[in-house]
Enzyme design. Structure first.
Site, PDB file in Angstrom:
ATOM      1  CB  THR A 148     -14.164  -1.222  -8.248  1.00 15.75           C
ATOM      2  OG1 THR A 148     -15.423  -0.834  -7.341  1.00 15.75           O
ATOM      3  CG2 THR A 148     -13.148  -0.001  -8.489  1.00 15.75           C
ATOM      4  CE  LYS A 153     -16.500   2.002  -8.708  1.00 13.68           C
ATOM      5  NZ  LYS A 153     -16.439   1.575  -7.630  1.00 13.68           N
ATOM      6  CB  THR A 182     -23.030   7.270  -5.077  1.00 11.26           C
ATOM      7  OG1 THR A 182     -22.791   6.016  -4.775  1.00 11.26           O
ATOM      8  CG2 THR A 182     -23.053   7.716  -6.463  1.00 11.26           C
ATOM      9  CD  GLU A 216     -18.032  -4.510  -2.453  1.00  7.21           C
ATOM     10  OE1 GLU A 216     -17.140  -3.900  -3.307  1.00  7.21           O
ATOM     11  OE2 GLU A 216     -17.888  -4.617  -0.942  1.00  7.21           O
ATOM     12  CG  ASN A 262     -15.512  -5.710   0.847  1.00  6.70           C
ATOM     13  OD1 ASN A 262     -15.256  -5.029   0.214  1.00  6.70           O
ATOM     14  ND2 ASN A 262     -16.957  -5.915   0.619  1.00  6.70           N
TER      15      ASN A 262
END
Length: 389
Positions: free
Chosen positions: A148, A170, A181, A260, A383
């Site tokens: 993603t 991922k 995870t 991120e 985000n």
């Protein structure tokens, strides 16, 4: 000494494929992991009370202890989609069952991406048709379809006796799993019975994925699966368990480093805690602290952030006069006082892509390590527009 292969490889009898089926504008969004023979299997799923439809079905499928294939789509997570979402998840398994001529109850599915958005199941079904012709031996190919916000596909391999353990993973945000995870698939050609696999997976996850946190948020889709097809024969169970734990920790580090917006890997080691549980709690408190994360990002030698994170664990046994703290092996706190260190030197230590905080509480024998990353503007940017990206 255990070490990773220079390049990830598929264990005997495993293949994978990925493609774009139209969920994303560009990049692959659909992956299949396939075993040529029936594999013993075990899994761990999110503890979030709002689990995705694939998780709801997956919990039932894995009870059989047998798998032939895993299908994964990215972009849409199939969470918060009710009965239709359950049916759509089931249709993913049916599509793979038909394409590969394997039992439907030996196919498990995962979805990752935006929550509470209907799964475009027709596009996925269309994408599955012909995907068997794309099967190959490169784990990275499968990893490409499950990403993603990851910045690169993640896969690693390690050997144990004549067998190979390969992990594809991922996860870049919404990671504080309390189980495993976001999405991790472990493939091995070792011969292992399902109950043994299940026990080993849980022990490995407890030391690795369970100690991973990017942002304190537990995903609705977390899934960690292991498949063992036995084509390499029996291996020593103790060595296999130790190697599995090593590989899981290495994947945990990869996931943490690629959080991120992250610029560096952050580790928190707790030694000398009253119990192991208290050590885990305190290590997580350090990793999860926004102030510690921003300290690491800004290379700011403000050790007060670390003292605060430890001290807020009020249910744990903490005696300030006994605590010793190091950053990247540099002693910074001892005897209830900041050590007289060169601030420029500590800034330099914090400026790299790896920050390791070690605190010895000196009140017991409990120890633990937690894995995370720094907090940057990039996390907010990613985000703030996730739904529409």
């Amino acid at each position: 000494m255990m070490k990773l292969h220079e390049k990830a490889i598929m264990p005997k009898g495993f293949k994978c494929a990925s493609k774009n089926c139209g969920l994303k504008d560009k990049g692959n969004d659909l992956s299949v992991f396939y075993s040529e023979v029936r594999a013993n299997a075990a899994g761990i799923f999110t503890k979030n009370k709002f689990p995705g439809c694939p998780v709801i079905l997956g919990r039932e499928i894995i009870k059989n202890g047998l798998l032939r294939a895993i299908i994964v789509n990215s972009k849409v997570s199939n969470v918060g989609t009710g009965r239709q979402g359950i049916e759509n998840a089931r249709r993913m398994a049916i599509a793979v069952s038909k394409e590969f001529s394997v039992p439907q109850n030996e196919v498990i599915m995962s979805s990752t991406g935006v929550i509470a958005k209907p799964l475009p199941i027709e596009q996925i079904e269309k994408g599955v048709k012909g995907i068997s012709k794309l099967l190959n031996d490169d784990p990275i190919a499968g990893a490409e379809g499950i990403m993603t916000t990851d910045t690169y596909p993640k896969a690693l391999s390690v050997s144990v006796d004549d067998a190979v353990i390969t992990i594809i993973g991922k996860g870049a945000g919404m990671i504080e799993p309390n189980m495993a995870t976001m999405l991790v698939y472990i493939l091995t050609d070792a011969e292992m019975e399902t109950p043994v696999l299940d026990d080993m997976l849980r022990k490995a996850a407890d030391k690795s994925f369970n100690m991973l946190s990017v942002d304190t948020d537990t995903s609705t889709s977390d899934t960690c699966l292991i498949m063992a097809n036995g084509l390499a024969g029996k291996v020593d169970e103790k060595r296999f368990s130790e190697t599995l734990q090593f590989a899981c920790i290495e994947m945990t580090k990869m996931l943490a480093r690629d959080g991120e917006g992250a610029t560096k890997l952050l580790l928190a080691n707790i030694l000398g805690a009253k119990t192991e549980d208290e050590a885990k709690f305190i290590a997580k408190a350090i990793i999860n602290s926004p102030l510690v994360k921003t300290m690491a990002y800004g290379a700011d030698p403000n050790i007060g952030r670390i003292l605060m994170a430890i001290g807020k664990c009020t249910a744990c046994e903490i005696q300030p006069e006994k605590i010793e703290i190091k950053v990247n092996n540099k002693l910074i706190y001892l005897n209830e006082a900041r050590v007289d260190f060169d601030e420029a030197e500590v800034r330099k230590l914090l400026s790299g892509d790896y920050v390791e905080i070690t605190a010895n509480l000196n009140v017991g024998t409990g120890q633990a390590t937690a894995y995370g990353c720094d907090l940057t503007e990039g996390y907010i940017e990613e985000n703030a527009a996730y739904y529409s990206s």
